[in-house]
Design an enzyme around this catalytic site. Sequence first.
Site, PDB file in Angstrom:
ATOM      1  N   LYS A   1      -0.733   3.465   9.953  1.00 38.58           N
ATOM      2  CA  LYS A   1      -1.566   4.649  10.234  1.00 38.58           C
ATOM      3  C   LYS A   1      -1.579   4.969  11.723  1.00 38.58           C
ATOM      4  CE  LYS A   1      -1.319   4.681   6.636  1.00 38.58           C
ATOM      5  NZ  LYS A   1      -0.867   3.866   5.494  1.00 38.58           N
TER       6      LYS A   1
ATOM      7  N   GLY B   1      -2.401 -22.937   2.021  1.00 42.01           N
ATOM      8  CA  GLY B   1      -3.230 -23.596   1.018  1.00 42.01           C
ATOM      9  C   GLY B   1      -2.456 -23.838  -0.270  1.00 42.01           C
TER      10      GLY B   1
ATOM     11  N   GLY C   1      14.006   4.314  -1.831  1.00 42.64           N
ATOM     12  CA  GLY C   1      12.732   4.405  -2.563  1.00 42.64           C
ATOM     13  C   GLY C   1      11.830   5.486  -1.997  1.00 42.64           C
ATOM     14  N   ALA C   2      11.552   6.515  -2.825  1.00 41.32           N
ATOM     15  CA  ALA C   2      10.675   7.617  -2.382  1.00 41.32           C
ATOM     16  C   ALA C   2       9.248   7.345  -2.820  1.00 41.32           C
ATOM     17  CB  ALA C   2      11.167   8.950  -2.946  1.00 41.32           C
TER      18      ALA C   2
ATOM     19  N   GLU D   1      16.315   7.871  -4.042  1.00 44.00           N
ATOM     20  CA  GLU D   1      15.312   7.463  -5.037  1.00 44.00           C
ATOM     21  C   GLU D   1      15.976   7.320  -6.405  1.00 44.00           C
ATOM     22  OE1 GLU D   1      11.940   6.605  -5.493  1.00 44.00           O
ATOM     23  OE2 GLU D   1      12.480   6.617  -7.619  1.00 44.00           O
TER      24      GLU D   1
ATOM     25  N   HIS E   1      -8.350  -1.023  -0.641  1.00 40.58           N
ATOM     26  CA  HIS E   1      -9.736  -0.804  -1.083  1.00 40.58           C
ATOM     27  C   HIS E   1      -9.970  -1.357  -2.486  1.00 40.58           C
ATOM     28  CE1 HIS E   1      -7.183   2.778  -1.254  1.00 40.58           C
ATOM     29  NE2 HIS E   1      -7.693   3.022  -2.434  1.00 40.58           N
TER      30      HIS E   1
ATOM     31  N   HIS F   1     -19.479  25.712   5.734  1.00 37.42           N
ATOM     32  CA  HIS F   1     -18.433  26.667   6.074  1.00 37.42           C
ATOM     33  C   HIS F   1     -18.288  26.737   7.588  1.00 37.42           C
ATOM     34  CE1 HIS F   1     -15.893  30.203   5.860  1.00 37.42           C
ATOM     35  NE2 HIS F   1     -16.638  30.731   6.819  1.00 37.42           N
TER      36      HIS F   1
HETATM   37  P1  FAD Z   1      -2.872  -9.312   1.603  1.00 40.93           P
HETATM   38  O1  FAD Z   1      -3.388  -8.271   2.515  1.00 40.93           O
HETATM   39  O2  FAD Z   1      -1.400  -9.334   1.355  1.00 40.93           O
HETATM   40  O3  FAD Z   1      -3.358 -10.700   2.189  1.00 40.93           O
HETATM   41  C1  FAD Z   1      -2.960 -11.915   1.646  1.00 40.93           C
HETATM   42  C2  FAD Z   1      -3.058 -12.981   2.721  1.00 40.93           C
HETATM   43  O4  FAD Z   1      -2.881 -14.239   2.100  1.00 40.93           O
HETATM   44  C3  FAD Z   1      -1.985 -12.888   3.793  1.00 40.93           C
HETATM   45  O5  FAD Z   1      -2.580 -12.857   5.068  1.00 40.93           O
HETATM   46  C4  FAD Z   1      -1.137 -14.138   3.599  1.00 40.93           C
HETATM   47  O6  FAD Z   1      -0.671 -14.680   4.837  1.00 40.93           O
HETATM   48  C5  FAD Z   1      -2.147 -15.068   2.967  1.00 40.93           C
HETATM   49  N1  FAD Z   1      -1.565 -16.139   2.164  1.00 40.93           N
HETATM   50  C6  FAD Z   1      -0.656 -16.041   1.160  1.00 40.93           C
HETATM   51  N2  FAD Z   1      -0.410 -17.243   0.604  1.00 40.93           N
HETATM   52  C7  FAD Z   1      -1.194 -18.130   1.271  1.00 40.93           C
HETATM   53  C8  FAD Z   1      -1.395 -19.519   1.164  1.00 40.93           C
HETATM   54  N3  FAD Z   1      -0.788 -20.250   0.219  1.00 40.93           N
HETATM   55  N4  FAD Z   1      -2.254 -20.110   2.030  1.00 40.93           N
HETATM   56  C9  FAD Z   1      -2.913 -19.401   2.984  1.00 40.93           C
HETATM   57  N5  FAD Z   1      -2.763 -18.075   3.112  1.00 40.93           N
HETATM   58  C10 FAD Z   1      -1.919 -17.449   2.271  1.00 40.93           C
HETATM   59  N6  FAD Z   1      -3.107   0.006   1.148  1.00 40.93           N
HETATM   60  C11 FAD Z   1      -4.047   0.962   1.299  1.00 40.93           C
HETATM   61  O7  FAD Z   1      -5.037   0.963   0.554  1.00 40.93           O
HETATM   62  N7  FAD Z   1      -3.937   1.935   2.255  1.00 40.93           N
HETATM   63  C12 FAD Z   1      -2.882   1.992   3.093  1.00 40.93           C
HETATM   64  O8  FAD Z   1      -2.810   2.874   3.941  1.00 40.93           O
HETATM   65  C13 FAD Z   1      -1.867   1.012   2.958  1.00 40.93           C
HETATM   66  N8  FAD Z   1      -0.791   1.022   3.764  1.00 40.93           N
HETATM   67  C14 FAD Z   1       0.155   0.046   3.637  1.00 40.93           C
HETATM   68  C15 FAD Z   1       1.269   0.113   4.469  1.00 40.93           C
HETATM   69  C16 FAD Z   1       2.258  -0.849   4.366  1.00 40.93           C
HETATM   70  C17 FAD Z   1       3.455  -0.779   5.278  1.00 40.93           C
HETATM   71  C18 FAD Z   1       2.124  -1.906   3.417  1.00 40.93           C
HETATM   72  C19 FAD Z   1       3.170  -2.968   3.314  1.00 40.93           C
HETATM   73  C20 FAD Z   1       1.031  -1.955   2.573  1.00 40.93           C
HETATM   74  C21 FAD Z   1       0.034  -0.975   2.673  1.00 40.93           C
HETATM   75  N9  FAD Z   1      -1.077  -0.967   1.834  1.00 40.93           N
HETATM   76  C22 FAD Z   1      -2.025   0.012   1.960  1.00 40.93           C
HETATM   77  C23 FAD Z   1      -1.273  -1.991   0.805  1.00 40.93           C
HETATM   78  C24 FAD Z   1      -2.264  -3.047   1.316  1.00 40.93           C
HETATM   79  O9  FAD Z   1      -1.765  -3.623   2.497  1.00 40.93           O
HETATM   80  C25 FAD Z   1      -2.462  -4.135   0.248  1.00 40.93           C
HETATM   81  O10 FAD Z   1      -2.837  -3.544  -0.975  1.00 40.93           O
HETATM   82  C26 FAD Z   1      -3.552  -5.094   0.684  1.00 40.93           C
HETATM   83  O11 FAD Z   1      -3.236  -5.709   1.909  1.00 40.93           O
HETATM   84  C27 FAD Z   1      -3.775  -6.179  -0.381  1.00 40.93           C
HETATM   85  O12 FAD Z   1      -4.788  -7.036   0.043  1.00 40.93           O
HETATM   86  P2  FAD Z   1      -4.840  -8.556  -0.443  1.00 40.93           P
HETATM   87  O13 FAD Z   1      -6.065  -9.106   0.199  1.00 40.93           O
HETATM   88  O14 FAD Z   1      -4.704  -8.625  -1.903  1.00 40.93           O
HETATM   89  O15 FAD Z   1      -3.541  -9.244   0.160  1.00 40.93           O
HETATM   90  P1  NAI Z   2       6.261   2.250  -4.443  1.00 43.81           P
HETATM   91  O1  NAI Z   2       6.084   1.548  -5.712  1.00 43.81           O
HETATM   92  O2  NAI Z   2       5.211   3.185  -3.956  1.00 43.81           O
HETATM   93  O3  NAI Z   2       7.613   3.096  -4.482  1.00 43.81           O
HETATM   94  C1  NAI Z   2       8.855   2.499  -4.698  1.00 43.81           C
HETATM   95  C2  NAI Z   2       9.846   3.580  -5.053  1.00 43.81           C
HETATM   96  O4  NAI Z   2      11.138   2.998  -5.055  1.00 43.81           O
HETATM   97  C3  NAI Z   2       9.622   4.174  -6.427  1.00 43.81           C
HETATM   98  O5  NAI Z   2       9.677   5.570  -6.317  1.00 43.81           O
HETATM   99  C4  NAI Z   2      10.770   3.606  -7.252  1.00 43.81           C
HETATM  100  O6  NAI Z   2      11.171   4.462  -8.297  1.00 43.81           O
HETATM  101  C5  NAI Z   2      11.841   3.474  -6.192  1.00 43.81           C
HETATM  102  N1  NAI Z   2      12.887   2.482  -6.492  1.00 43.81           N
HETATM  103  C6  NAI Z   2      12.747   1.272  -7.095  1.00 43.81           C
HETATM  104  N2  NAI Z   2      13.956   0.637  -7.149  1.00 43.81           N
HETATM  105  C7  NAI Z   2      14.850   1.455  -6.550  1.00 43.81           C
HETATM  106  C8  NAI Z   2      16.243   1.366  -6.267  1.00 43.81           C
HETATM  107  N3  NAI Z   2      16.964   0.284  -6.608  1.00 43.81           N
HETATM  108  N4  NAI Z   2      16.847   2.393  -5.634  1.00 43.81           N
HETATM  109  C9  NAI Z   2      16.132   3.506  -5.271  1.00 43.81           C
HETATM  110  N5  NAI Z   2      14.813   3.639  -5.520  1.00 43.81           N
HETATM  111  C10 NAI Z   2      14.175   2.635  -6.138  1.00 43.81           C
HETATM  112  O7  NAI Z   2       6.574   1.101  -3.375  1.00 43.81           O
HETATM  113  P2  NAI Z   2       6.535   1.076  -1.791  1.00 43.81           P
HETATM  114  O8  NAI Z   2       6.707   2.437  -1.216  1.00 43.81           O
HETATM  115  O9  NAI Z   2       7.476  -0.001  -1.407  1.00 43.81           O
HETATM  116  O10 NAI Z   2       5.058   0.605  -1.503  1.00 43.81           O
HETATM  117  C11 NAI Z   2       4.548  -0.578  -2.089  1.00 43.81           C
HETATM  118  C12 NAI Z   2       3.088  -0.455  -2.328  1.00 43.81           C
HETATM  119  O11 NAI Z   2       2.363  -0.604  -1.116  1.00 43.81           O
HETATM  120  C13 NAI Z   2       2.654   0.905  -2.848  1.00 43.81           C
HETATM  121  O12 NAI Z   2       2.861   1.032  -4.228  1.00 43.81           O
HETATM  122  C14 NAI Z   2       1.205   0.902  -2.521  1.00 43.81           C
HETATM  123  O13 NAI Z   2       0.524   0.191  -3.518  1.00 43.81           O
HETATM  124  C15 NAI Z   2       1.156   0.132  -1.200  1.00 43.81           C
HETATM  125  N6  NAI Z   2       1.068   1.071  -0.083  1.00 43.81           N
HETATM  126  C16 NAI Z   2       0.007   1.926  -0.023  1.00 43.81           C
HETATM  127  C17 NAI Z   2      -0.093   2.847   0.992  1.00 43.81           C
HETATM  128  C18 NAI Z   2      -1.225   3.800   0.986  1.00 43.81           C
HETATM  129  O14 NAI Z   2      -2.167   3.591   0.245  1.00 43.81           O
HETATM  130  N7  NAI Z   2      -1.177   4.849   1.792  1.00 43.81           N
HETATM  131  C19 NAI Z   2       0.891   2.922   2.061  1.00 43.81           C
HETATM  132  C20 NAI Z   2       1.988   1.997   1.875  1.00 43.81           C
HETATM  133  C21 NAI Z   2       2.038   1.110   0.856  1.00 43.81           C
END
Ligand code: FAD
Ligand code: NAI
Length: 468
Positions: free
Chosen positions: A52, A115, A182-183, A205, A324, A447
Amino acid sequence: MAEPYDLVVIGTGPGGYVCAIRAAQLGMKVAVVEKRATHGGTCLNVGCIPSKALLHASELYEEAGHAFPGMGIKVKPELDLGAMQKFKAEGVDGNVKGVEFLLKKNKIDSVHGTGRITAPGKIAVSSENGGDAKLLATKSIVIATGSDVARLPGIEIDEQRVVSSTGALELPEVPKKLLVVGAGIIGLELGSVWRRLGAEVLVVEFLDRIVPGIDGEIAKNFQRLLTRQGIAFKLGHKVTGVKPNGSAVTATIEPAQGGAKEDIDANVVLVSIGRVPYTDGLGLETVGVRLDNRRRVIVDEHYATNVPGIYAIGDVIHGPMLAHKAEDEGIAVAEILAGQAGHVNYDVIPNVIYTYPEVAAVGKTEEELKEAGIPYNVGKFPFTANGRAKANKQTDGFVKVLADAKTDRVLGVHILGPDAGTMIAEAAVLMEFGGSAEDLARTCHAHPTLPEAVKEAAMAVEKRAIHI
Ligand code: FAD
Ligand code: NAI
């Protein structure tokens, strides 16, 4: 061994740290185990927060170059990528330190290391240097280990030329050509960042549409707007191989249904085809915790696994992989452990894509309502007819409200438009209270604001929108 904890949470992402804080608030003796150097998990370290920050900064850069002149502001923006990356890092730092502060404030013990559950109520925490494992005893364990990047078979992610989202957040220079596989949400958010900073972006995609899961009409219009911004799409194709080619790479793509192969050169390939639950090294096989066929931990409606005293939440279980959602599950399981009625309403989990314009949704899509055979009415309102959007010249997109045809109860709200992610909150509150389109339509909205478009879309359900 010291007095046992009431709860040990493994992983301090949004699910784990929120769970720990809620449990401590409810009087439990709590410890967290985290293997990463900082708390906050994927979201704060390499996910939501850094992405972000780059989306915000790159959007302003784009505006300064393209929208400012039309508003009478003369500037010539110049990119300092190092400074932009520093801005991002400071945002991450502030957030992870905030979690550390909150854990301390709530008197939660923080144990650094990986862990492994050795038995119900027993966790061994090993440090990176391989020293003796620390042993923790606890009444309950919550697994909140999150997720990891899904990989393409035979394609190695080196985080230099072939990157996951983690590498794509850290690129040292703007790639001339970025190929996004992946889109989905990551591909389009990070593709937008690098396109705005000057990269040529092609998104390949597998499916014949972008952002699966998002309402089809919204997705179609979203793709049109992204294309207008200069992002190219190749739908119905998959990447089958990536070979180094000097300092760049050559990717081989082919139609999803099979057919002639094609080579595409790129400087960087971003693999963003989804994420997979992370349970490596947790010892789940030893204690017999069951996983489903997608390797997610199986839980019941109280987040309990099949092994008494072991619970799981967040990305590692079923449901959308969203921060969330993980947080709300963390609160719910802590309350359940305290004997309260913790609960998450999975029908009302907002989903936001932070591109420009943003996409935000809550509830059912039109496709889902059709498939479920639920009769519905639709109300739509475009931002071209919203006073504030017109004043700001930000008129792309529209709001769509789906309401039950018999009861008028709102079943879904979908927004493509500026600040859609902020606007979706009122729809979520309305739906949580079982509100109707008429309730929304009769709520006075300030508004001139963009949310007036949400009100008008609700009015349009009964074909009585005023400004169109
Ligand atoms: P995680 O955040 O993955 O945390 C798990 C933690 O467990 C990690 O710190 C890891 O190191 C730790 N862990 C794992 N195994 C062990 C172990 N054995 N011992 C000790 N520690 C361990 N979601 C949104 O809602 N809004 C967004 O804008 C958004 N943007 C994203 C952008 C990107 C690039 C990515 C990759 C994801 C995004 N997400 C977003 C998804 C979001 O990050 C995840 O849904 C969220 O972090 C999940 O939370 P969690 O607590 O389940 O796991
Ligand atoms: P995604 O599941 O959103 O999208 C993956 C895309 O890749 C799909 O459109 C799928 O059809 C395509 N795909 C799968 N295999 C493929 C292949 N072999 N070749 C071409 N296309 C292929 O997954 P993404 O973008 O990796 O994000 C993972 C997750 O992280 C999201 O689903 C979301 O839960 C979380 N996330 C949330 C954000 C937010 O809330 N703003 C921001 C970033 C991630």
